[in-house]
Design an enzyme around this catalytic site. Sequence first.
Site, PDB file in Angstrom:
ATOM      1  N   LYS A  54       2.347  46.225   2.232  1.00  0.00           N
ATOM      2  CA  LYS A  54       2.333  45.013   1.407  1.00  0.00           C
ATOM      3  C   LYS A  54       2.966  43.846   2.162  1.00  0.00           C
ATOM      4  O   LYS A  54       2.457  42.720   2.129  1.00  0.00           O
ATOM      5  CB  LYS A  54       3.060  45.265   0.077  1.00  0.00           C
ATOM      6  CG  LYS A  54       2.261  46.158  -0.856  1.00  0.00           C
ATOM      7  CD  LYS A  54       3.057  46.752  -1.986  1.00  0.00           C
ATOM      8  CE  LYS A  54       2.184  47.773  -2.735  1.00  0.00           C
ATOM      9  NZ  LYS A  54       2.893  48.627  -3.675  1.00  0.00           N
ATOM     10  N   GLN A  98       8.509  49.142  -6.767  1.00  0.00           N
ATOM     11  CA  GLN A  98       7.629  50.256  -6.415  1.00  0.00           C
ATOM     12  C   GLN A  98       7.919  51.467  -7.307  1.00  0.00           C
ATOM     13  O   GLN A  98       9.067  51.851  -7.503  1.00  0.00           O
ATOM     14  CB  GLN A  98       7.837  50.613  -4.928  1.00  0.00           C
ATOM     15  CG  GLN A  98       6.895  51.671  -4.386  1.00  0.00           C
ATOM     16  CD  GLN A  98       5.436  51.219  -4.293  1.00  0.00           C
ATOM     17  OE1 GLN A  98       5.149  50.026  -4.173  1.00  0.00           O
ATOM     18  NE2 GLN A  98       4.512  52.152  -4.370  1.00  0.00           N
ATOM     19  N   ASP A 121       2.362  42.884 -10.710  1.00  0.00           N
ATOM     20  CA  ASP A 121       1.789  44.218 -10.940  1.00  0.00           C
ATOM     21  C   ASP A 121       1.103  44.293 -12.305  1.00  0.00           C
ATOM     22  O   ASP A 121       0.355  45.228 -12.585  1.00  0.00           O
ATOM     23  CB  ASP A 121       2.936  45.236 -10.991  1.00  0.00           C
ATOM     24  CG  ASP A 121       2.912  46.208  -9.834  1.00  0.00           C
ATOM     25  OD1 ASP A 121       1.912  46.234  -9.104  1.00  0.00           O
ATOM     26  OD2 ASP A 121       3.898  46.943  -9.685  1.00  0.00           O
TER      27      ASP A 121
HETATM   28  N1  GUN Z   1       3.034  53.057  -7.054  1.00  0.00           N
HETATM   29  C1  GUN Z   1       1.741  53.445  -6.907  1.00  0.00           C
HETATM   30  N2  GUN Z   1       0.922  52.444  -7.275  1.00  0.00           N
HETATM   31  C2  GUN Z   1       1.701  51.422  -7.662  1.00  0.00           C
HETATM   32  C3  GUN Z   1       1.435  50.103  -8.153  1.00  0.00           C
HETATM   33  O1  GUN Z   1       0.291  49.685  -8.315  1.00  0.00           O
HETATM   34  N3  GUN Z   1       2.525  49.350  -8.447  1.00  0.00           N
HETATM   35  C4  GUN Z   1       3.787  49.803  -8.287  1.00  0.00           C
HETATM   36  N4  GUN Z   1       4.788  48.996  -8.602  1.00  0.00           N
HETATM   37  N5  GUN Z   1       4.068  50.999  -7.832  1.00  0.00           N
HETATM   38  C5  GUN Z   1       3.037  51.803  -7.534  1.00  0.00           C
END
Ligand code: GUN
Length: 295
Positions: A54, A98, A121
């Site tokens: 990211k 996350q 998100d």
């Molecule tokens: N862990 C796996 N996929 C995601 C996501 O789309 N957002 C977040 N915050 N954590 C994740």
Amino acid sequence: MTATILDGKAIAARLRAEIATQVAARGAAGAAAPGLATVLVGDDPASAVYVRNKHKACAEVGMHSIGIQLPVATSQAELLGVVAELNARADVHGILVQLPLPAHIDALAVISAIDVHKDVDCLHPENVGLLAQKGRQPRFAPCTPAGVMHILQVASIPLAGANAVVLGRSNIVGMPLSLLLVRADATVTIAHSRTRDLAAVCRAADVLVAAVGVPEMVRSDWVKPGATVIDVGINRIADPAAKSGSRLVGDVAYAEVAERAGAITPVPGGVGPMTIAMLLSNTLRAAEAETKEPR
Ligand code: GUN
């Protein structure tokens, strides 16, 4: 029939290039670079890779990003303190905590503490609520589901009146994707582990989305000839023939389903690359909203 391959990698690359152009235009107009903050608690190697990717993607489109890494023993109160600091920072437009979080932390409490305007998100209950209510304008669309919708749109797959079946009801993919498909006027069935005669339910789908995390679960006789099949699964399975001893497969038995579907996303290179592209898109959107209407 051999399916058209829906190349998520190429679609994501185009979207990222468009975002880079918009970020540059914003900069030229004197606005601050969009900023994303990630929070990673603990040392799960897969999560660390996702978070690293990211930040790399942010740098590539000219966004600024900060990564906060906290030890696994971080208390909920400490984590809430970090979220509050990020909420207050003017250079942070998007916040991503996350998941999964360690078991001693209440993930809902943490997600609910994120400023709704920075919830890139789209996991905050208020933002999910906006998504779920007719006539509301959601601030964001959740990244992986938005990536699926973007692929369907680019491929001109008709959704209005189509039968869409979403296999899986997770908070991150299945449930919010079902909401987006309803918003696009599809007739949506959410199927899951308790669904009776799953194969028959899937066979009724014009658009079938698999998001269950079970390697190659969807077989060709689950698929209506000519249907669009979107595979959200990313599963690592043992493969003695591979150099690394393993390989990635989706939730769809790709080779056989590709013989029957009209269009299909591969794994890797399908939905996966879209998630980060949509995160960048949401972060840009958050920054634009802040510029337009400073809070
Ligand atoms: N862990 C796996 N996929 C995601 C996501 O789309 N957002 C977040 N915050 N954590 C994740």
